[in-house]
Scaffold this motif. Structure first.
Motif, PDB file in Angstrom:
ATOM      1  N   UNK A 186      67.704  59.241  20.846  1.00  0.00           N
ATOM      2  CA  UNK A 186      66.516  58.924  20.057  1.00  0.00           C
ATOM      3  C   UNK A 186      65.574  60.120  20.026  1.00  0.00           C
ATOM      4  N   UNK A 187      65.021  60.387  18.855  1.00  0.00           N
ATOM      5  CA  UNK A 187      64.091  61.502  18.667  1.00  0.00           C
ATOM      6  C   UNK A 187      63.012  61.070  17.694  1.00  0.00           C
ATOM      7  N   UNK A 188      61.823  61.569  17.889  1.00  0.00           N
ATOM      8  CA  UNK A 188      60.731  61.296  16.963  1.00  0.00           C
ATOM      9  C   UNK A 188      59.743  60.296  17.524  1.00  0.00           C
ATOM     10  N   UNK A 189      58.630  60.797  18.029  1.00  0.00           N
ATOM     11  CA  UNK A 189      57.605  59.931  18.579  1.00  0.00           C
ATOM     12  C   UNK A 189      57.988  59.301  19.905  1.00  0.00           C
ATOM     13  N   UNK A 190      59.004  59.848  20.549  1.00  0.00           N
ATOM     14  CA  UNK A 190      59.486  59.264  21.798  1.00  0.00           C
ATOM     15  C   UNK A 190      58.646  59.717  22.989  1.00  0.00           C
ATOM     16  N   UNK A 191      58.511  58.826  23.949  1.00  0.00           N
ATOM     17  CA  UNK A 191      57.935  59.134  25.249  1.00  0.00           C
ATOM     18  C   UNK A 191      58.621  58.222  26.262  1.00  0.00           C
ATOM     19  N   UNK A 192      58.278  58.356  27.518  1.00  0.00           N
ATOM     20  CA  UNK A 192      58.969  57.567  28.551  1.00  0.00           C
ATOM     21  C   UNK A 192      58.834  56.062  28.332  1.00  0.00           C
ATOM     22  N   UNK A 193      57.644  55.623  27.963  1.00  0.00           N
ATOM     23  CA  UNK A 193      57.403  54.191  27.768  1.00  0.00           C
ATOM     24  C   UNK A 193      58.273  53.639  26.637  1.00  0.00           C
ATOM     25  N   UNK A 194      58.313  54.337  25.519  1.00  0.00           N
ATOM     26  CA  UNK A 194      59.121  53.878  24.392  1.00  0.00           C
ATOM     27  C   UNK A 194      60.610  53.954  24.715  1.00  0.00           C
TER      28      UNK A 194
END
Length: 74
Positions: free
Chosen positions: A50-58
């Motif tokens: 997954x890529x794009x606006x990703x962070x650990x929470x998402x």
């Protein structure tokens, strides 16, 4: 156009699928959203990152092989 079959034939190890969520680098751009991302990812013969606006929470909310980001680490 998501063509993971092409990547599989090229012997890629995985594919990137994006953008899952809105990003600062492409404000106002269209995004897949988590449901559409997962529907596409399930069709892939390869692991999907997954890529794009990703962070650990998402990333914890999406059952994906992995995730990548740039802005999440600033």
């Amino acid at each position: 156009l998501f063509r993971s079959g092409d990547a599989a034939r090229a012997r890629a190890d995985a594919v990137l699928l994006s953008p899952v969520f809105p990003t600062r680098s492409h404000p106002g751009g269209k995004v897949l959203g988590p449901v559409r991302f997962l529907l596409l990812a399930r069709q892939s013969p390869l692991p999907v990152i997954a890529l794009g606006g990703m962070d650990r929470k998402r990333a914890r909310r999406l059952p994906v092989h992995g995730w990548a980001a740039i802005d999440a680490f600033r």
